[in-house]
Scaffold this motif. Structure first.
Motif, mmCIF file in Angstrom:
data_model
loop_
_atom_site.group_PDB
_atom_site.id
_atom_site.type_symbol
_atom_site.label_atom_id
_atom_site.label_comp_id
_atom_site.label_asym_id
_atom_site.label_seq_id
_atom_site.Cartn_x
_atom_site.Cartn_y
_atom_site.Cartn_z
ATOM 1 N N VAL A 141 2.947 5.661 -2.507
ATOM 2 C CA VAL A 141 2.978 6.911 -1.426
ATOM 3 C C VAL A 141 4.749 6.439 -1.903
ATOM 4 O O VAL A 141 5.125 8.503 -2.070
ATOM 5 C CB VAL A 141 2.741 7.471 -0.255
ATOM 6 C CG1 VAL A 141 3.623 8.313 0.515
ATOM 7 C CG2 VAL A 141 0.904 7.606 -0.440
ATOM 8 N N GLY A 177 2.440 6.663 4.151
ATOM 9 C CA GLY A 177 1.634 5.590 3.104
ATOM 10 C C GLY A 177 0.207 5.120 3.748
ATOM 11 O O GLY A 177 -0.763 4.601 3.817
ATOM 12 N N HIS A 178 0.699 4.342 4.858
ATOM 13 C CA HIS A 178 0.222 3.557 5.940
ATOM 14 C C HIS A 178 -1.319 4.502 6.493
ATOM 15 O O HIS A 178 -2.209 3.877 6.122
ATOM 16 C CB HIS A 178 1.097 2.686 6.845
ATOM 17 C CG HIS A 178 -0.093 2.474 8.431
ATOM 18 N ND1 HIS A 178 -0.266 0.741 7.529
ATOM 19 C CD2 HIS A 178 0.004 2.074 9.223
ATOM 20 C CE1 HIS A 178 -0.612 0.215 8.672
ATOM 21 N NE2 HIS A 178 -0.528 1.503 9.769
ATOM 22 N N ASP A 198 0.352 -1.012 0.153
ATOM 23 C CA ASP A 198 -0.092 0.105 0.354
ATOM 24 C C ASP A 198 0.786 1.228 -0.308
ATOM 25 O O ASP A 198 0.344 2.325 -0.744
ATOM 26 C CB ASP A 198 -0.668 -0.441 0.876
ATOM 27 C CG ASP A 198 -2.060 -0.738 1.030
ATOM 28 O OD1 ASP A 198 -2.575 -1.738 0.284
ATOM 29 O OD2 ASP A 198 -1.864 -1.680 1.915
ATOM 30 N N SER A 199 1.933 1.247 1.039
ATOM 31 C CA SER A 199 2.242 2.393 1.041
ATOM 32 C C SER A 199 3.936 3.005 -0.397
ATOM 33 O O SER A 199 3.937 4.209 -0.312
ATOM 34 C CB SER A 199 3.651 2.265 2.088
ATOM 35 O OG SER A 199 4.385 0.983 1.573
ATOM 36 N N GLU A 240 -3.896 4.711 3.609
ATOM 37 C CA GLU A 240 -3.969 3.997 2.924
ATOM 38 C C GLU A 240 -5.855 3.171 2.831
ATOM 39 O O GLU A 240 -5.763 3.453 1.784
ATOM 40 C CB GLU A 240 -2.959 2.559 2.557
ATOM 41 C CG GLU A 240 -3.100 1.804 3.867
ATOM 42 C CD GLU A 240 -4.104 0.570 4.256
ATOM 43 O OE1 GLU A 240 -4.876 0.225 3.093
ATOM 44 O OE2 GLU A 240 -4.224 0.447 5.357
#
Length: 455
Positions: free
Chosen positions: A42, A67-68, A38-39, A71
């Motif tokens: 970003v 990002g975490h 997920d990160s 997300e």
């Protein structure tokens, strides 16, 4: 180290941010990729914008944290928040924005005139969502230590985030495979009237016994697993349930069997409950539940050197390489020191919700609950009473494995990691809550003793 299942339904490796940064540098407007963490969406743009190199680990850790936090969208702007009742207008809740500085600190905010909420609680909860050891949050690009992260309100609906630390991520990607392990049947029916919960349990148990007798006659094995829950009677709370006299419930069932045909028979046989079992049962108008594959997840590590990644712009292949990294030792992280309780005031019991924020999540059959003290003065009392053993005892009816407590002094928080906690987890679980979405909410009812003046 576990062997790969014999037959897989899918197999994906989580890639990192470097090829995304390269594609942006090459002039890409839109990037299409396989599975990435997920990160990465970003970290990649920030690497490109600021020229961060692969070994600028502290900056990458800050980007990973952003990002975490971002997300899950509105989950850091008031969604899934302990104090959800304080969030203005759920119907116009904004997604978050992260504004970065060149020193890699950032601020989480929302556009003006939207209905969300950004404060230390909303951002802190999301930081703890679905993590394990906060000193060793491992990604393809960077190994992160979040134990010293600092969250400071910097304006209305604005929180400044700093303090994430990074180090070399090592030589492995995470690989995630799925495989089919028989079939499951999931459904529910409404039951109303006096003793509704008792009627639900009696009816479901009778149905299971009836179908297993028929399986035996037909030479079929019994169910591999059953999960019968009475929704509305606080079945998930186990010994902590209080709703014992409700007059309407949902009788929920989950069955696991190797045979699709056996579950098909069970589904058809469920109709007898509507006419032959307890009064007040309804909810068959939508048709019968159908068996579906029970899908389990197999996680493994795969050497980065074995995974070449191609970056292509139009018809031109820009690079085809592996993104290998140096390794580093696990971090100990920051720990609490000199935590002590002073004073001799009379103690009173209050729900944890009065003292803390909490957020829970899942990874396979592992659940986590992050807890943040609402005020620094509450921390010693939480440190003393909200131990790994206390949480394990509270969830003993659901959690079969070890419970560990990790410390996050930067935000006055803890993270509890619970193994064998979700009946297999995700699509392999028969439970009504296979992803621990309500675990934090359950823990918030736990009683904690504090001095009378604090209450």
């Amino acid at each position: 180290g576990a062997p790969l299942p014999e037959k897989l339904a899918s197999l994906n490796v989580y890639l990192g941010a470097q090829p995304i940064a390269e594609a942006l540098t090459a002039g890409a407007d839109i990037i299409v990729t396989g599975r990435v963490v997920d990160s990465a969406v970003v970290i990649g743009p920030l690497m490109h914008e600021y020229g961060w190199q692969q070994d600028n680990y502290d900056a990458l850790a800050q980007a990973a944290l952003a990002g975490h936090i971002l997300e899950c969208g509105a989950q850091c702007t008031g969604g899934n928040f302990t104090d959800w009742h304080l969030v203005p207008d759920f119907s116009t809740m904004s997604y978050p924005v992260a504004e970065f500085s060149e020193d890699a600190t950032f601020e989480i905010c929302i556009p003006p005139n939207t209905g969300g909420l950004v404060n230390v609680g909303t951002v802190g909860e999301q930081m703890l969502y679905e993590i394990g050891d906060p000193a060793n949050y491992l990604l393809p690009d960077v190994a992160c230590d979040f134990t010293a992260v600092n969250l400071q309100a910097s304006g209305t609906d604005r929180v400044h985030v700093s303090g994430a630390r990074g180090r070399a991520p090592g030589q492995y990607y995470k690989a995630c495979a799925t495989w089919i392990d028989g079939y499951r049947l999931m459904g529910m029916a409404f039951i109303g009237g006096p003793r509704a919960a008792e009627k639900a349990r009696s009816s479901l148990n009778a149905w299971v016994q009836r179908t297993e007798r028929e399986f035996e006659k037909r030479g079929l094995e019994g169910y591999r697993d059953t999960c019968l829950e009475v929704i509305g009677a606080e079945s998930t709370y186990g010994p902590h349930a209080k709703a014992s006299d409700t007059r309407e419930v949902m009788a929920k069932y989950g069955l696991h069997h190797n045979s699709r045909e056996a579950l098909g028979f069970a589904s058809r046989e469920f109709a007898y409950l509507a006419t032959s079992a307890a009064p007040g049962m309804s909810g068959f108008g939508g048709g019968r539940a159908q068996p579906s594959p029970l899908i389990r997840v197999h996680s493994a590590l795969l050497e980065k050197s074995k995974v070449p990644v191609t970056v292509q712009l139009g018809d031109q292949i820009l690079s085809q390489t592996t993104y290998e990294s140096e390794s580093s030792d696990a971090a100990a992280g920051e720990r609490y020191s000199n935590i002590s309780i002073t004073g001799s005031s009379e103690l009173v019991s209050v729900p944890l919700e009065k003292l803390a924020y909490a957020r829970s999540g899942d990874k396979g059959d592992i659940a986590n609950i992050g807890v943040i003290a609402r005020k620094p003065e509450y921390l010693p009392w939480l440190y003393q009473q909200l131990t790994a053993k206390a949480v394990a005892d509270y969830f003993a009816h659901l959690v079969k494995g070890r419970v560990d407590r990790y410390e996050l002094p930067g935000i006055n928080g803890f993270n509890f990691l619970m193994r064998e906690a979700l009946g297999g987890g995700g699509s392999a679980s028969l439970r009504i809550d296979p992803q621990a979405k309500a675990y934090a909410q359950m823990l918030l009812s736990m009683e904690v003793k504090i001095p009378e003046p604090m209450s």
